[in-house]
Design a protein around this motif. Structure first.
Motif, PDB file in Angstrom:
ATOM      1  N   ALA A 138       0.823  -1.206   0.000  1.00 49.93           N
ATOM      2  CA  ALA A 138       0.000   0.000   0.000  1.00 49.93           C
ATOM      3  C   ALA A 138       0.862   1.263   0.000  1.00 49.93           C
ATOM      4  O   ALA A 138       0.513   2.269  -0.620  1.00 49.93           O
ATOM      5  CB  ALA A 138      -0.932   0.005   1.200  1.00 49.93           C
TER       6      ALA A 138
ATOM      7  N   PRO B  10      -4.401   3.341  -7.501  1.00 50.69           N
ATOM      8  CA  PRO B  10      -5.316   2.273  -7.114  1.00 50.69           C
ATOM      9  C   PRO B  10      -5.264   1.054  -8.038  1.00 50.69           C
ATOM     10  O   PRO B  10      -5.428  -0.076  -7.583  1.00 50.69           O
ATOM     11  CB  PRO B  10      -6.696   2.919  -7.174  1.00 50.69           C
ATOM     12  CG  PRO B  10      -6.483   4.367  -7.335  1.00 50.69           C
ATOM     13  CD  PRO B  10      -5.083   4.590  -7.754  1.00 50.69           C
TER      14      PRO B  10
ATOM     15  N   ASN C  95      -2.186  -0.845  -7.082  1.00 52.05           N
ATOM     16  CA  ASN C  95      -2.431  -1.391  -5.752  1.00 52.05           C
ATOM     17  C   ASN C  95      -3.276  -2.662  -5.853  1.00 52.05           C
ATOM     18  O   ASN C  95      -2.948  -3.685  -5.251  1.00 52.05           O
ATOM     19  CB  ASN C  95      -3.143  -0.331  -4.910  1.00 52.05           C
ATOM     20  CG  ASN C  95      -3.373  -0.749  -3.481  1.00 52.05           C
ATOM     21  OD1 ASN C  95      -3.392  -1.927  -3.157  1.00 52.05           O
ATOM     22  ND2 ASN C  95      -3.565   0.216  -2.622  1.00 52.05           N
ATOM     23  N   SER C  96      -4.352  -2.594  -6.629  1.00 49.20           N
ATOM     24  CA  SER C  96      -5.223  -3.767  -6.787  1.00 49.20           C
ATOM     25  C   SER C  96      -4.509  -4.911  -7.481  1.00 49.20           C
ATOM     26  O   SER C  96      -4.683  -6.076  -7.121  1.00 49.20           O
ATOM     27  CB  SER C  96      -6.471  -3.383  -7.576  1.00 49.20           C
ATOM     28  OG  SER C  96      -7.265  -2.500  -6.829  1.00 49.20           O
TER      29      SER C  96
ATOM     30  N   THR D 268      -7.993  -5.704  -2.688  1.00 48.11           N
ATOM     31  CA  THR D 268      -7.234  -4.490  -2.375  1.00 48.11           C
ATOM     32  C   THR D 268      -6.344  -4.760  -1.170  1.00 48.11           C
ATOM     33  O   THR D 268      -6.532  -5.740  -0.448  1.00 48.11           O
ATOM     34  CB  THR D 268      -8.165  -3.305  -2.040  1.00 48.11           C
ATOM     35  OG1 THR D 268      -8.905  -3.634  -0.862  1.00 48.11           O
ATOM     36  CG2 THR D 268      -9.102  -2.978  -3.182  1.00 48.11           C
TER      37      THR D 268
END
Length: 87
Positions: A29, A35, A38-39, A50
């Motif tokens: 993270a 995002p 990150n995913s 996540t």
């Protein structure tokens, strides 16, 4: 007290593996740029959609390991209560 000792070992395993997962999720993270990245990393390395989901699961694992460890220690201490004293 086979189950109390086994519960103690399982509690340590759950606790350690959950701590490793928590550290890995926080590291992912903190180092990813967006995002989508990150995913992608979370799906590949943490088997979660996540990093937030992986952190939640790791915290639940830490708590489960803690509770199981406490219960196994209670079981081991009850064993010593039932023995007659050797004085």
């Amino acid at each position: 007290m086979f189950f109390a000792r086994t519960g103690n070992v399982v509690a340590w395993l759950i606790f350690i593996l959950s701590a490793v997962r928590l550290v890995l999720a926080i590291a992912i993270a903190a180092t990813t740029d967006g995002p989508a990245e990150n995913s992608a990393f979370a799906m590949e390395y943490l088997a979660a959609s996540t990093t937030g989901e992986a952190i939640d699961e790791a915290i639940y694992g830490l708590l489960a390991g803690l509770v199981l460890g406490i219960l196994s220690q209670i079981g081991l201490s009850l064993r010593s209560v039932g023995k007659p004293s050797e004085k």
